[in-house]
Design a protein around this motif. Structure first.
Motif, PDB file in Angstrom:
ATOM      1  N   ASN A 127      56.965  16.315  12.245  1.00  0.00           N
ATOM      2  CA  ASN A 127      56.191  17.130  13.180  1.00  0.00           C
ATOM      3  C   ASN A 127      54.702  16.953  12.906  1.00  0.00           C
ATOM      4  OD1 ASN A 127      55.370  19.036  15.062  1.00  0.00           O
ATOM      5  ND2 ASN A 127      55.694  20.757  13.654  1.00  0.00           N
ATOM      6  N   LEU A 128      54.051  16.151  13.721  1.00  0.00           N
ATOM      7  CA  LEU A 128      52.621  15.898  13.550  1.00  0.00           C
ATOM      8  C   LEU A 128      51.847  16.887  14.417  1.00  0.00           C
ATOM      9  CD1 LEU A 128      52.581  12.000  13.700  1.00  0.00           C
ATOM     10  CD2 LEU A 128      52.951  13.493  11.733  1.00  0.00           C
ATOM     11  N   ILE A 129      51.139  17.807  13.779  1.00  0.00           N
ATOM     12  CA  ILE A 129      50.375  18.827  14.506  1.00  0.00           C
ATOM     13  C   ILE A 129      48.962  18.303  14.705  1.00  0.00           C
ATOM     14  CG2 ILE A 129      49.620  21.230  14.497  1.00  0.00           C
ATOM     15  CD1 ILE A 129      51.873  21.758  12.456  1.00  0.00           C
ATOM     16  N   GLU A 130      48.617  18.054  15.953  1.00  0.00           N
ATOM     17  CA  GLU A 130      47.334  17.403  16.234  1.00  0.00           C
ATOM     18  C   GLU A 130      46.226  18.423  16.453  1.00  0.00           C
ATOM     19  OE1 GLU A 130      45.555  13.771  18.940  1.00  0.00           O
ATOM     20  OE2 GLU A 130      47.648  14.408  19.141  1.00  0.00           O
ATOM     21  N   TYR A 131      45.081  18.178  15.827  1.00  0.00           N
ATOM     22  CA  TYR A 131      43.884  18.996  16.020  1.00  0.00           C
ATOM     23  C   TYR A 131      43.213  18.531  17.305  1.00  0.00           C
ATOM     24  CZ  TYR A 131      39.387  21.255  15.001  1.00  0.00           C
ATOM     25  OH  TYR A 131      38.262  22.036  15.060  1.00  0.00           O
ATOM     26  N   SER A 132      43.172  19.401  18.300  1.00  0.00           N
ATOM     27  CA  SER A 132      42.650  18.990  19.608  1.00  0.00           C
ATOM     28  C   SER A 132      41.448  19.809  20.062  1.00  0.00           C
ATOM     29  CB  SER A 132      43.763  19.101  20.662  1.00  0.00           C
ATOM     30  OG  SER A 132      44.299  20.408  20.696  1.00  0.00           O
ATOM     31  N   ALA A 133      40.899  20.652  19.186  1.00  0.00           N
ATOM     32  CA  ALA A 133      39.732  21.453  19.562  1.00  0.00           C
ATOM     33  C   ALA A 133      38.522  20.560  19.806  1.00  0.00           C
ATOM     34  CB  ALA A 133      39.433  22.484  18.477  1.00  0.00           C
ATOM     35  N   SER A 134      37.648  21.000  20.670  1.00  0.00           N
ATOM     36  CA  SER A 134      36.469  20.198  21.017  1.00  0.00           C
ATOM     37  C   SER A 134      35.389  20.247  19.939  1.00  0.00           C
ATOM     38  CB  SER A 134      35.894  20.668  22.353  1.00  0.00           C
ATOM     39  OG  SER A 134      35.551  22.044  22.287  1.00  0.00           O
ATOM     40  N   THR A 135      35.421  21.282  19.106  1.00  0.00           N
ATOM     41  CA  THR A 135      34.439  21.399  18.022  1.00  0.00           C
ATOM     42  C   THR A 135      35.125  21.179  16.682  1.00  0.00           C
ATOM     43  OG1 THR A 135      34.793  23.799  17.929  1.00  0.00           O
ATOM     44  CG2 THR A 135      32.998  22.995  19.319  1.00  0.00           C
ATOM     45  N   ARG A 136      34.361  20.636  15.714  1.00  0.00           N
ATOM     46  CA  ARG A 136      34.940  20.292  14.416  1.00  0.00           C
ATOM     47  C   ARG A 136      34.053  20.796  13.281  1.00  0.00           C
ATOM     48  NH1 ARG A 136      35.062  15.033  17.051  1.00  0.00           N
ATOM     49  NH2 ARG A 136      37.086  14.710  18.073  1.00  0.00           N
ATOM     50  N   SER A 137      33.696  22.050  13.328  1.00  0.00           N
ATOM     51  CA  SER A 137      32.907  22.631  12.237  1.00  0.00           C
ATOM     52  C   SER A 137      33.832  22.942  11.067  1.00  0.00           C
ATOM     53  CB  SER A 137      32.201  23.905  12.706  1.00  0.00           C
ATOM     54  OG  SER A 137      33.162  24.920  12.977  1.00  0.00           O
ATOM     55  N   VAL A 138      33.239  23.263   9.908  1.00  0.00           N
ATOM     56  CA  VAL A 138      34.032  23.635   8.739  1.00  0.00           C
ATOM     57  C   VAL A 138      34.898  24.846   9.055  1.00  0.00           C
ATOM     58  CG1 VAL A 138      33.924  24.485   6.371  1.00  0.00           C
ATOM     59  CG2 VAL A 138      32.366  22.661   7.108  1.00  0.00           C
ATOM     60  N   THR A 139      34.319  25.834   9.717  1.00  0.00           N
ATOM     61  CA  THR A 139      35.058  27.055  10.059  1.00  0.00           C
ATOM     62  C   THR A 139      36.216  26.754  11.003  1.00  0.00           C
ATOM     63  OG1 THR A 139      33.059  28.387   9.812  1.00  0.00           O
ATOM     64  CG2 THR A 139      34.876  29.354  11.057  1.00  0.00           C
ATOM     65  N   ASP A 140      35.971  25.903  12.014  1.00  0.00           N
ATOM     66  CA  ASP A 140      37.028  25.539  12.962  1.00  0.00           C
ATOM     67  C   ASP A 140      38.204  24.877  12.244  1.00  0.00           C
ATOM     68  OD1 ASP A 140      35.596  26.475  15.164  1.00  0.00           O
ATOM     69  OD2 ASP A 140      34.544  24.557  15.402  1.00  0.00           O
ATOM     70  N   ILE A 141      37.906  23.973  11.340  1.00  0.00           N
ATOM     71  CA  ILE A 141      38.965  23.240  10.650  1.00  0.00           C
ATOM     72  C   ILE A 141      39.720  24.147   9.684  1.00  0.00           C
ATOM     73  CG2 ILE A 141      39.404  21.368   9.013  1.00  0.00           C
ATOM     74  CD1 ILE A 141      37.147  19.806  10.353  1.00  0.00           C
ATOM     75  N   ILE A 142      39.006  25.018   8.972  1.00  0.00           N
ATOM     76  CA  ILE A 142      39.669  25.966   8.072  1.00  0.00           C
ATOM     77  C   ILE A 142      40.609  26.874   8.862  1.00  0.00           C
ATOM     78  CG2 ILE A 142      39.317  27.963   6.571  1.00  0.00           C
ATOM     79  CD1 ILE A 142      38.682  25.436   5.133  1.00  0.00           C
ATOM     80  N   ASN A 143      40.155  27.369  10.020  1.00  0.00           N
ATOM     81  CA  ASN A 143      41.002  28.205  10.865  1.00  0.00           C
ATOM     82  C   ASN A 143      42.275  27.466  11.282  1.00  0.00           C
ATOM     83  OD1 ASN A 143      39.077  30.180  10.697  1.00  0.00           O
ATOM     84  ND2 ASN A 143      38.240  29.857  12.755  1.00  0.00           N
ATOM     85  N   PHE A 144      42.120  26.208  11.655  1.00  0.00           N
ATOM     86  CA  PHE A 144      43.262  25.380  12.068  1.00  0.00           C
ATOM     87  C   PHE A 144      44.251  25.208  10.917  1.00  0.00           C
ATOM     88  CE2 PHE A 144      45.097  21.083  12.149  1.00  0.00           C
ATOM     89  CZ  PHE A 144      45.815  21.124  13.346  1.00  0.00           C
ATOM     90  N   ILE A 145      43.742  24.885   9.741  1.00  0.00           N
ATOM     91  CA  ILE A 145      44.610  24.665   8.581  1.00  0.00           C
ATOM     92  C   ILE A 145      45.320  25.960   8.183  1.00  0.00           C
ATOM     93  CG2 ILE A 145      44.616  24.111   6.112  1.00  0.00           C
ATOM     94  CD1 ILE A 145      42.385  22.079   6.705  1.00  0.00           C
ATOM     95  N   ALA A 146      44.580  27.078   8.151  1.00  0.00           N
ATOM     96  CA  ALA A 146      45.175  28.365   7.767  1.00  0.00           C
ATOM     97  C   ALA A 146      46.301  28.760   8.720  1.00  0.00           C
ATOM     98  CB  ALA A 146      44.102  29.444   7.749  1.00  0.00           C
ATOM     99  N   ARG A 147      46.137  28.425   9.981  1.00  0.00           N
ATOM    100  CA  ARG A 147      47.142  28.797  10.985  1.00  0.00           C
ATOM    101  C   ARG A 147      48.421  27.978  10.839  1.00  0.00           C
ATOM    102  NH1 ARG A 147      43.947  28.423  14.731  1.00  0.00           N
ATOM    103  NH2 ARG A 147      44.478  26.469  15.771  1.00  0.00           N
ATOM    104  N   HIS A 148      48.306  26.708  10.423  1.00  0.00           N
ATOM    105  CA  HIS A 148      49.465  25.811  10.401  1.00  0.00           C
ATOM    106  C   HIS A 148      50.008  25.525   9.002  1.00  0.00           C
ATOM    107  CE1 HIS A 148      49.202  24.972  14.672  1.00  0.00           C
ATOM    108  NE2 HIS A 148      47.891  24.754  14.534  1.00  0.00           N
ATOM    109  N   ALA A 149      49.378  26.003   7.974  1.00  0.00           N
ATOM    110  CA  ALA A 149      49.824  25.719   6.606  1.00  0.00           C
ATOM    111  C   ALA A 149      51.237  26.244   6.379  1.00  0.00           C
ATOM    112  CB  ALA A 149      48.863  26.345   5.599  1.00  0.00           C
ATOM    113  N   THR A 150      51.977  25.535   5.551  1.00  0.00           N
ATOM    114  CA  THR A 150      53.345  25.961   5.241  1.00  0.00           C
ATOM    115  C   THR A 150      53.346  27.327   4.564  1.00  0.00           C
ATOM    116  OG1 THR A 150      54.043  23.648   4.976  1.00  0.00           O
ATOM    117  CG2 THR A 150      55.445  25.345   3.985  1.00  0.00           C
ATOM    118  N   ASP A 151      52.481  27.505   3.577  1.00  0.00           N
ATOM    119  CA  ASP A 151      52.359  28.789   2.873  1.00  0.00           C
ATOM    120  C   ASP A 151      51.013  29.423   3.189  1.00  0.00           C
ATOM    121  OD1 ASP A 151      54.829  28.314   1.564  1.00  0.00           O
ATOM    122  OD2 ASP A 151      53.812  27.066   0.074  1.00  0.00           O
ATOM    123  N   ASP A 152      50.924  30.733   3.022  1.00  0.00           N
ATOM    124  CA  ASP A 152      49.635  31.409   3.182  1.00  0.00           C
ATOM    125  C   ASP A 152      48.638  30.857   2.171  1.00  0.00           C
ATOM    126  OD1 ASP A 152      50.746  32.938   5.140  1.00  0.00           O
ATOM    127  OD2 ASP A 152      51.053  34.708   3.883  1.00  0.00           O
TER     128      ASP A 152
END
Length: 347
Positions: A309-334
């Motif tokens: 299952n490849l979860i693709e990052y498709s947001a138009s912005t790629r700031s540190v905060t945006d990427i951290i939010n993406f990772i926190a949402r999809h991470a296997t563990d909290d």
């Protein structure tokens, strides 16, 4: 020949005629073959045993004839290929999956079943390569719809394929061409499509020159972002027992260059988490087709317990905060430092 011999010969001929055509059978007759001593034998050759009526034999013969007729009946595409290219180019059906077969393939995808004659300019190119390398490579064509069946692969960008279907057939849309080596590595043909470049592609496949890999840097583990190459991709990504945030980039891409310092900051913030940030130059390293980069940078999240299952990052912005939010949402563990919304737990 004596009278007995003539009689026996005539009787034998009559019996041969009886079992040769279905029209001669009397459906109302009873047992045709039966022997107490050989009940398990199959004198008909049709898988019939024991007491057999002519009706059963007629049905078996008609079914066998129909199967044989279908088996030798080529479709229009196969006739087209044989008439124009002999046995140099084969058609792959949707039921045929390319696996390790002891020899490599070059496969051209387009709408060949319906539009073979209109696409002859492309099959002519393939034929020129087949004439030169056909003893070592199997050259094949098939339809776009057979991507998943033939390559055992479903493209990630499904909207792209839906759009192609919606627009309909165009003979000017270039085919997609892939090489498959004996280790089941799959490579896409890129660049200008012409007979000479296709021959070069065939030559590279035959001489194992398509598998590209940079050397693993000695200081790979010293930074916050791991550097992936073809040689360590399996160990670093596919066999990893922790989550992977994977960035496929090109050194020629301005957006990729802008992302590099952001990646370092993300890796630094996540250094105590069960996550590895990995970057790979997809232009200079071979990657399995599943990880093909349709554009740069292509950003994927891969959970440790669900590698397919490849979860693709498709947001138009790629700031540190945006990427951290993406990772926190999809991470296997909290995450230890961030909740599922990406907010810092200790704010």
């Amino acid at each position: 020949m004596d009278l007995v011999g003539i009689t026996n010969a005539n009787q034998c001929n009559q019996e041969q005629q009886t079992v040769s055509t279905a029209e001669d059978y009397n459906d109302n007759s009873s047992e045709l073959y039966y022997s107490e001593e050989s009940e398990d034998d199959d004198p008909t050759g049709f898988g019939l045993y024991g007491k057999i009526t002519t009706a059963q034999l007629r049905e078996a013969l008609e079914e066998s004839t129909a199967i044989a007729k279908d088996a030798v009946q080529p479709n229009k595409l196969e006739i087209f290929l044989h008439q124009n290219y002999g046995d140099h180019i084969v058609n792959l059906e949707s039921t045929e999956t390319i696996e390790t077969s002891g020899f490599p393939y070059i496969i051209m995808f387009h709408s060949f079943n319906e539009h073979a004659s209109e696409l002859r300019c492309y099959t002519d190119m393939l034929y020129k390569s087949a004439l030169q390398y056909g003893d070592d490579i199997c050259f094949a064509i098939t339809d776009f719809d057979n991507y998943e069946a033939v390559l055992n692969y479903r493209p990630r960008a499904e909207t792209y394929w839906k759009r192609c279907k919606k627009l309909g057939f165009s003979k000017y849309r270039r085919p997609d061409i892939y090489a498959v080596d004996t280790d089941n590595h799959i490579y896409q043909f890129v660049g200008q499509l012409n007979a000479d470049n296709l021959k070069q592609f065939s030559h590279q496949l035959m001489n194992d020159e398509l598998y590209k890999s940079e050397t693993i840097p000695k200081d790979d583990e010293e930074g916050f972002v791991r550097i992936g190459v073809a040689s360590n991709f399996e160990q670093l990504v596919l066999k990893s027992d922790i989550d992977i945030f994977l960035v496929l980039y090109s050194s020629k891409c301005p957006c990729s260059r802008e992302l590099m310092p952001i990646l370092e900051e993300v890796g630094k913030l996540l250094q105590d988490e069960d996550i590895i940030v990995v970057k790979i130059n997809a232009e200079t390293n071979y990657l399995p087709l599943k990880y093909y980069a349709w554009y740069y940078p292509t950003i994927l999240y891969i959970r440790r317990d669900d590698k397919n299952n490849l979860i693709e990052y498709s947001a138009s912005t790629r700031s540190v905060t945006d990427i951290i939010n993406f990772i926190a949402r999809h991470a296997t563990d909290d995450l230890l430092e961030y909740n599922r919304s990406g907010r810092h737990r200790f704010d």
